[in-house]
Design a protein around this motif. Structure first.
Motif, PDB file in Angstrom:
ATOM      1  N   GLU A   1      15.382  58.800  21.923  1.00 16.18           N
ATOM      2  CA  GLU A   1      15.154  60.659  22.115  1.00 16.18           C
ATOM      3  C   GLU A   1      14.411  60.761  21.508  1.00 16.18           C
ATOM      4  OE1 GLU A   1      16.159  62.199  24.917  1.00 16.18           O
ATOM      5  OE2 GLU A   1      16.802  60.197  25.794  1.00 16.18           O
ATOM      6  N   ASN A   2      13.816  59.694  19.859  1.00 16.03           N
ATOM      7  CA  ASN A   2      13.416  60.605  18.685  1.00 16.03           C
ATOM      8  C   ASN A   2      12.187  60.223  18.304  1.00 16.03           C
ATOM      9  OD1 ASN A   2      15.864  60.705  17.382  1.00 16.03           O
ATOM     10  ND2 ASN A   2      15.599  58.543  17.014  1.00 16.03           N
ATOM     11  N   TRP A   3      11.068  61.343  18.307  1.00 15.80           N
ATOM     12  CA  TRP A   3       9.233  60.409  17.973  1.00 15.80           C
ATOM     13  C   TRP A   3       9.165  60.027  17.010  1.00 15.80           C
ATOM     14  CZ3 TRP A   3       6.066  63.974  20.368  1.00 15.80           C
ATOM     15  CH2 TRP A   3       6.375  64.918  20.969  1.00 15.80           C
ATOM     16  N   ARG A   4       7.354  58.690  17.618  1.00 16.39           N
ATOM     17  CA  ARG A   4       7.490  58.340  16.549  1.00 16.39           C
ATOM     18  C   ARG A   4       5.974  58.066  16.659  1.00 16.39           C
ATOM     19  NH1 ARG A   4       7.451  53.200  19.660  1.00 16.39           N
ATOM     20  NH2 ARG A   4       5.366  53.273  19.788  1.00 16.39           N
ATOM     21  N   ARG A   5       5.435  59.430  15.847  1.00 20.08           N
ATOM     22  CA  ARG A   5       4.095  59.834  15.420  1.00 20.08           C
ATOM     23  C   ARG A   5       3.937  59.203  14.227  1.00 20.08           C
ATOM     24  NH1 ARG A   5       4.935  66.022  16.305  1.00 20.08           N
ATOM     25  NH2 ARG A   5       6.217  65.379  14.486  1.00 20.08           N
ATOM     26  N   ASN A   6       2.238  59.053  14.228  1.00 21.26           N
ATOM     27  CA  ASN A   6       1.008  57.917  12.969  1.00 21.26           C
ATOM     28  C   ASN A   6       0.318  58.515  13.191  1.00 21.26           C
ATOM     29  OD1 ASN A   6       3.511  55.963  12.206  1.00 21.26           O
ATOM     30  ND2 ASN A   6       3.578  55.096  14.154  1.00 21.26           N
ATOM     31  N   ILE A   7      -0.596  58.385  11.898  1.00 24.25           N
ATOM     32  CA  ILE A   7      -1.535  58.832  12.451  1.00 24.25           C
ATOM     33  C   ILE A   7      -2.388  57.911  11.264  1.00 24.25           C
ATOM     34  CG2 ILE A   7      -3.572  59.847  10.595  1.00 24.25           C
ATOM     35  CD1 ILE A   7      -2.276  62.354  10.306  1.00 24.25           C
ATOM     36  N   ILE A   8      -3.658  56.678  12.299  1.00 21.80           N
ATOM     37  CA  ILE A   8      -4.037  55.562  12.464  1.00 21.80           C
ATOM     38  C   ILE A   8      -5.106  56.350  11.927  1.00 21.80           C
ATOM     39  CG2 ILE A   8      -4.713  54.010  13.667  1.00 21.80           C
ATOM     40  CD1 ILE A   8      -1.932  54.104  15.429  1.00 21.80           C
ATOM     41  N   VAL A   9      -5.937  55.731  10.377  1.00 18.33           N
ATOM     42  CA  VAL A   9      -7.343  55.274  10.394  1.00 18.33           C
ATOM     43  C   VAL A   9      -7.787  54.171  10.003  1.00 18.33           C
ATOM     44  CG1 VAL A   9      -8.286  55.993   8.405  1.00 18.33           C
ATOM     45  CG2 VAL A   9      -6.211  57.149   8.779  1.00 18.33           C
ATOM     46  N   ARG A  10      -9.391  53.820  10.696  1.00 15.93           N
ATOM     47  CA  ARG A  10      -9.835  52.289  10.963  1.00 15.93           C
ATOM     48  C   ARG A  10     -11.010  52.243   9.992  1.00 15.93           C
ATOM     49  NH1 ARG A  10     -13.749  50.890  14.946  1.00 15.93           N
ATOM     50  NH2 ARG A  10     -13.055  47.831  15.132  1.00 15.93           N
ATOM     51  N   HIS A  11     -11.288  52.227   9.495  1.00 16.80           N
ATOM     52  CA  HIS A  11     -12.837  51.993   9.203  1.00 16.80           C
ATOM     53  C   HIS A  11     -13.509  50.536   9.790  1.00 16.80           C
ATOM     54  CE1 HIS A  11     -16.533  51.955   6.083  1.00 16.80           C
ATOM     55  NE2 HIS A  11     -15.946  50.495   5.995  1.00 16.80           N
ATOM     56  N   ALA A  12     -14.700  51.149  10.215  1.00 13.45           N
ATOM     57  CA  ALA A  12     -15.321  49.911  10.107  1.00 13.45           C
ATOM     58  C   ALA A  12     -17.146  49.731  10.235  1.00 13.45           C
ATOM     59  CB  ALA A  12     -15.626  49.630  11.634  1.00 13.45           C
TER      60      ALA A  12
END
Length: 107
Positions: free
Chosen positions: A82-93
């Protein structure tokens, strides 16, 4: 790549799983396999049989930052809690990689 946790990422809510040392395998082809986008499952299963390439969970708490090589094989399990699992993903290319990705997305 960097993952910044906004919510707790636990085994119960499907935290990220990584394959140890998988970045040493080089770039593994990605596509759609069985209706799911991801790495070629044949190559992933073959790598899992190698010593030292086991799957580990990556639990994170809000504010934690995890860095990983862009070739690291990773996936999340479904969030059945029932819990959120939010993340910010930063990618460098490199800019050449970005152009190639745009061609794939537009095609």
């Amino acid at each position: 790549n960097a993952i910044i946790a906004l919510d707790p990422n636990t085994a119960e809510n499907g935290c990220m799983r990584l394959m140890r040392r998988s970045h040493t395998l080089g770039r593994i082809s990605h596509g759609t396999f069985g209706g799911q986008a991801g790495a070629d499952p044949t190559r992933v299963v073959a790598a899992m049989s190698l010593p030292g390439y086991e799957i580990v969970k990556l639990p994170l708490m809000p504010g934690d930052v995890a860095f990983m090589h862009s070739n690291t094989l990773h996936a999340s399990s479904p969030n059945l809690s029932e819990n959120w699992r939010r993340n910010i993903i930063v990618r460098h290319a490199k800019h050449t990689s970005a152009r190639a990705m745009r061609r794939v997305l537009i095609a």
